[in-house]
Design an enzyme around this catalytic site. Structure first.
Site, PDB file in Angstrom:
ATOM      1  CG  ASP A  44     -22.398  33.293  52.377  1.00 40.03           C
ATOM      2  OD1 ASP A  44     -21.256  33.750  51.648  1.00 40.03           O
ATOM      3  OD2 ASP A  44     -22.225  33.522  53.776  1.00 40.03           O
ATOM      4  CG  ASP A  73     -28.952  26.279  41.039  1.00 40.95           C
ATOM      5  OD1 ASP A  73     -28.219  26.388  40.081  1.00 40.95           O
ATOM      6  OD2 ASP A  73     -29.098  25.242  41.868  1.00 40.95           O
ATOM      7  CE1 TYR A  82      -8.137  38.320  49.718  1.00 44.42           C
ATOM      8  CE2 TYR A  82      -5.708  38.946  50.415  1.00 44.42           C
ATOM      9  CZ  TYR A  82      -6.954  39.051  49.827  1.00 44.42           C
ATOM     10  OH  TYR A  82      -7.285  40.585  49.193  1.00 44.42           O
ATOM     11  CE  LYS A  99      -8.668  38.386  46.413  1.00 45.48           C
ATOM     12  NZ  LYS A  99      -9.435  38.613  45.565  1.00 45.48           N
TER      13      LYS A  99
END
Ligand code: NAP
Length: 262
Positions: free
Chosen positions: A65, A73, A156, A160
């Site tokens: 995820d 990492d 959202y 964007k």
């Protein structure tokens, strides 16, 4: 076909298991790129990896995820030994649609974390390496939603819009160093995520793009940054920038309600 000498030999596709991401992977493998594909669900990820390996390239998969704190990492652990000449940040469809003030801040934070923070982290890491090498490319996935506010997707749309302006800055900064940046703006696209979300793709007159077409278009226009609007939506995007805003925002909201109404 995308130039392997300029953008290869490895490409990272963050969100590379399904839909547009899987189509990027397929196009790139055909052009000879080795791939690192990242997504959460291991099943579709392995299916895509297996199908693109058929083109004779090396494919590494990472089921994680991107929201996990150690995501960068773990991605570095599978890419530090190879030259990544192309980064595609594809993951980022709206994961939490809700009216803002009655919504859950954790849900909103997830959208911001993926579409803003993680996009920045990966662009920062791979962009620096590309700048040093004097070649490479970065494709960030944008949306027509990034040109206008909308009900149920305030975060959202705003994320964007952030990505679009960020891409323009990055394009300016990296161009002198031989690195191409483009924000690939999509309109409605028939991806598995949107099918699962129950979008109504049958509205008369609405343009619905296929994932393979927009992925190909994005790769073909990697040098046409900072912004490329895919799927024949240039006019619609231009109109979204018009004034007066109240009229424009209300009209687009009506279209959005129809899209979500299946
Ligand atoms: N489809 C449209 O109509 C449309 C319209 C405008 C813009 N876009 C943009 O196009 C891009 C692709 O959208 P999409 O519809 O294909 O949906 P998506 O939900 O962004 O899925 C795309 C890929 O990202 C992966 N992914 C999603 N969230 C992830 C996470 N937290 N960590 C790791 N991988 C993750 C998915 O696999 P897993 O689910 O297995 O993780 C899948 O491989 C997005 O940036 C979206 O904003 C899409």
């Amino acid at each position: 076909m995308l130039d392997l000498d300029k953008y290869g030999p490895w490409a990272v596709v963050a969100g590379g298991s399904e839909g547009v991401g899987a189509c990027f992977a397929d196009e790139l493998a055909r052009a000879g790129f080795n791939l690192v594909l990242i997504a959460r669900k291991p099943g579709p990820l392995e299916d895509t990896a297996e199908s693109v390996r058929a083109h004779g390239v090396e494919v590494r998969t990472l089921s994680l995820d991107l929201l996990d704190a150690d995501a960068l990492d773990r991605i570095r652990a599978v890419t530090d030994d190879v030259e990544v000449g192309l980064l595609i940040f594809n993951a980022g469809a709206n994961s939490y649609g809700h009216e803002f003030v009655t919504g859950d801040m954790e849900g909103f934070r997830g959208v911001l974390e993926l579409n803003v923070v993680k996009q920045l982290e990966l662009s920062h890491h791979y962009g620096a390496l590309m700048r040093e090498r004097g070649r490479g490319g970065i494709i960030l996935l944008g949306s027509m939603s990034g040109f206008m506010g909308a009900e149920q997707q305030s975060l959202y749309s705003a994320s964007k819009a952030f990505s679009r302006i960020f891409a323009e800055s990055l394009w300016l900064e990296l161009e002198p160093h031989g690195v191409d940046v483009v924000e690939l703006v999509l309109g409605v696209t028939r991806t598995p995520a949107m099918e699962r979300a129950g979008l109504n793709f049958d509205i008369p007159g609405m343009l619905v793009a296929e994932p393979a077409d927009v992925a190909r278009e994005g790769l073909e226009h990697i040098t046409d940054g900072p912004l490329w609007v895919a799927g024949g939506n240039y006019d619609a995007v231009r109109k979204r920038n018009d004034f007066p805003r109240a009229e424009k925002v209300r009209a687009a909201a009506a279209g959005m309600r129809a899209l979500m109404s299946r």
